[in-house]
Design a protein around this motif. Structure first.
Motif, short mmCIF file in Angstrom:
data_model
loop_
_atom_site.label_atom_id
_atom_site.label_comp_id
_atom_site.label_asym_id
_atom_site.label_seq_id
_atom_site.Cartn_x
_atom_site.Cartn_y
_atom_site.Cartn_z
N GLY A 270 -0.14 -0.28 -4.20
CA GLY A 270 -0.58 0.71 -5.18
C GLY A 270 -0.82 2.11 -4.67
O GLY A 270 -1.20 2.99 -5.43
N THR A 271 -0.60 2.35 -3.38
CA THR A 271 -0.76 3.70 -2.84
C THR A 271 0.42 4.56 -3.24
O THR A 271 1.56 4.12 -3.16
N SER A 272 0.15 5.78 -3.67
CA SER A 272 1.21 6.66 -4.14
C SER A 272 1.72 7.57 -3.05
O SER A 272 0.95 8.10 -2.25
N PHE A 273 3.03 7.79 -3.04
CA PHE A 273 3.63 8.75 -2.11
C PHE A 273 3.21 10.18 -2.45
O PHE A 273 3.35 11.08 -1.63
N ASN A 274 2.73 10.38 -3.66
CA ASN A 274 2.37 11.72 -4.11
C ASN A 274 0.94 12.10 -3.74
O ASN A 274 0.50 13.20 -4.02
N GLY A 275 0.20 11.16 -3.13
CA GLY A 275 -1.15 11.44 -2.67
C GLY A 275 -2.20 11.25 -3.75
O GLY A 275 -1.91 11.21 -4.94
N GLY A 276 -3.45 11.09 -3.31
CA GLY A 276 -4.57 11.01 -4.22
C GLY A 276 -4.85 9.65 -4.82
O GLY A 276 -5.86 9.47 -5.49
N VAL A 277 -3.98 8.67 -4.57
CA VAL A 277 -4.12 7.34 -5.17
C VAL A 277 -3.88 6.27 -4.12
O VAL A 277 -2.90 6.34 -3.37
N GLY A 278 -4.77 5.27 -4.08
CA GLY A 278 -4.57 4.16 -3.15
C GLY A 278 -5.87 3.45 -2.84
O GLY A 278 -6.95 4.05 -2.91
N THR A 279 -5.77 2.16 -2.49
CA THR A 279 -6.94 1.38 -2.10
C THR A 279 -6.60 0.52 -0.89
O THR A 279 -5.45 0.08 -0.72
#
Length: 332
Positions: A270-279
């Motif tokens: 669920g981590t995004s390549f676009n940054g700002g998201v992930g656990t």
């Protein structure tokens, strides 16, 4: 009144924790289903997947990827990428084994390897944060440099470890559970606290979400980037220490492709390549997908060349899923 307020506060905290857990399950439901689906499929197609020795081996092998993926996750959340982790792991393993063979205290050997990882990460972070060179180029360069220096120093030959206590870090068990699992659990607890309960963690998410907005909000984005890359270097070095202990040797050739598996684990989680998201929890699930997949292909005796094809398809699929999530968010 004091007891009432305390109870209400505790209830609010409990409710918040419950919401966090529910949201995490929703975000990672597909990944969890993928792990369970793979396990069911392999249990039906092989006689050895559910054997305890295979499952313990799967856990032991996955721990190295999880440690590296933790660092990659933090870097991706911050809006960067780190391709030097495989070379860092290999070099750190060699450093630890050589110092251990020289008779230095084990703690000194490991801390020296972690210091090497921190310095490499600091260099990556400094260049990325103080120039306009893309993180991809910076870390690809250090990946090649560190790998080359490792081959020069060792002559391309592995160094056998003669310290049995050190080897237990990778091969030992505690209460029937592989020692590396406890290392991963400890790192997870520390990182979870850092990323979710500290100002620095909030700054990492803010920097990855919108670096310019974070600057205007008073966040020192350069410092945040440097520290995140340091974290990635330290975790890669720790993974290299665990791997060297498992292999009974420091090998300059190991770690090639580790960054690919770690990135795949992060994005699948669920981590995004676009940054700002992930656990971090999602990253563990993603790493389990990669670990079970690799283990299953070996049990099914799939040709190693075809295994490369499958891994590539998994990474492409993970990136495509991230693309779809971004597109869905933009429509909203």
């Amino acid at each position: 009144m004091g007891n009432t307020n305390h109870s209400e506060s505790a209830a609010l905290k409990s409710g918040a924790s419950g919401n966090i857990a529910i949201n995490w399950l929703r975000r990672n439901l597909a990944a969890i289903a993928a792990v369970l689906g793979l396990c069911i499929a392999l249990s039906l197609t092989t006689n050895t997947f559910l054997v305890s020795t295979n499952l313990l081996s799967l856990l032991r092998q996955s721990c190295v990827n999880v440690l590296i993926a933790f660092g990659i996750t933090c870097v991706l959340i911050c809006g960067g990428i780190d391709l030097s982790v495989g070379s860092c792991a290999a070099a750190s393993g060699v450093i630890t084994v050589r110092l251990a063979n020289a008779g230095l205290p084990l703690a000194v050997c490991i801390l020296t390897a972690l210091a090497f990882g921190a310095l490499l990460g600091l260099f990556n972070g400094y260049v990325v944060s103080h120039t306009t060179i893309p993180p991809f180029i910076v870390t690809l360069s250090t990946q090649i440099i560190v790998r080359g220096v490792g081959y020069v120093v060792t002559g391309g030959q592995p160094t056998q470890c003669t310290n049995e206590t050190f080897n237990l870090i990778g091969t030992g068990d505690l209460f029937g559970i592989p020692t590396p699992v406890f290392v991963v659990a400890f790192v997870f607890i520390v990182l979870f606290f850092i990323m979710n309960r500290t100002g620095f963690g909030r700054h990492v998410y803010a920097t990855g979400g919108n670096a310019e907005a974070a600057k205007y909000a008073g966040v020192n984005t350069r410092s945040v980037q440097m520290r995140v890359f340091m974290m990635s270097g330290i975790l890669a070095a720790l993974a290299g220490v665990v791997l060297a202990a498992r292999l009974y040797s420091g090998q300059p050739s190991v770690g090639e492709g580790f960054e690919r598996d770690a990135i795949a684990a992060s994005v699948l989680g669920g981590t995004s390549f676009n940054g700002g998201v992930g656990t971090l929890g999602g990253t563990i699930v993603g790493a389990l997908i990669i670990g079970v997949l690799n283990n299953g292909m070996n049990l099914l005796r799939i040709n190693s060349y075809w295994q490369f094809v499958v891994r590539g398809c998994v990474i492409l699929g993970a990136v495509y899923i991230d693309f779809l999530k971004k597109a869905r968010t933009l429509k909203k």
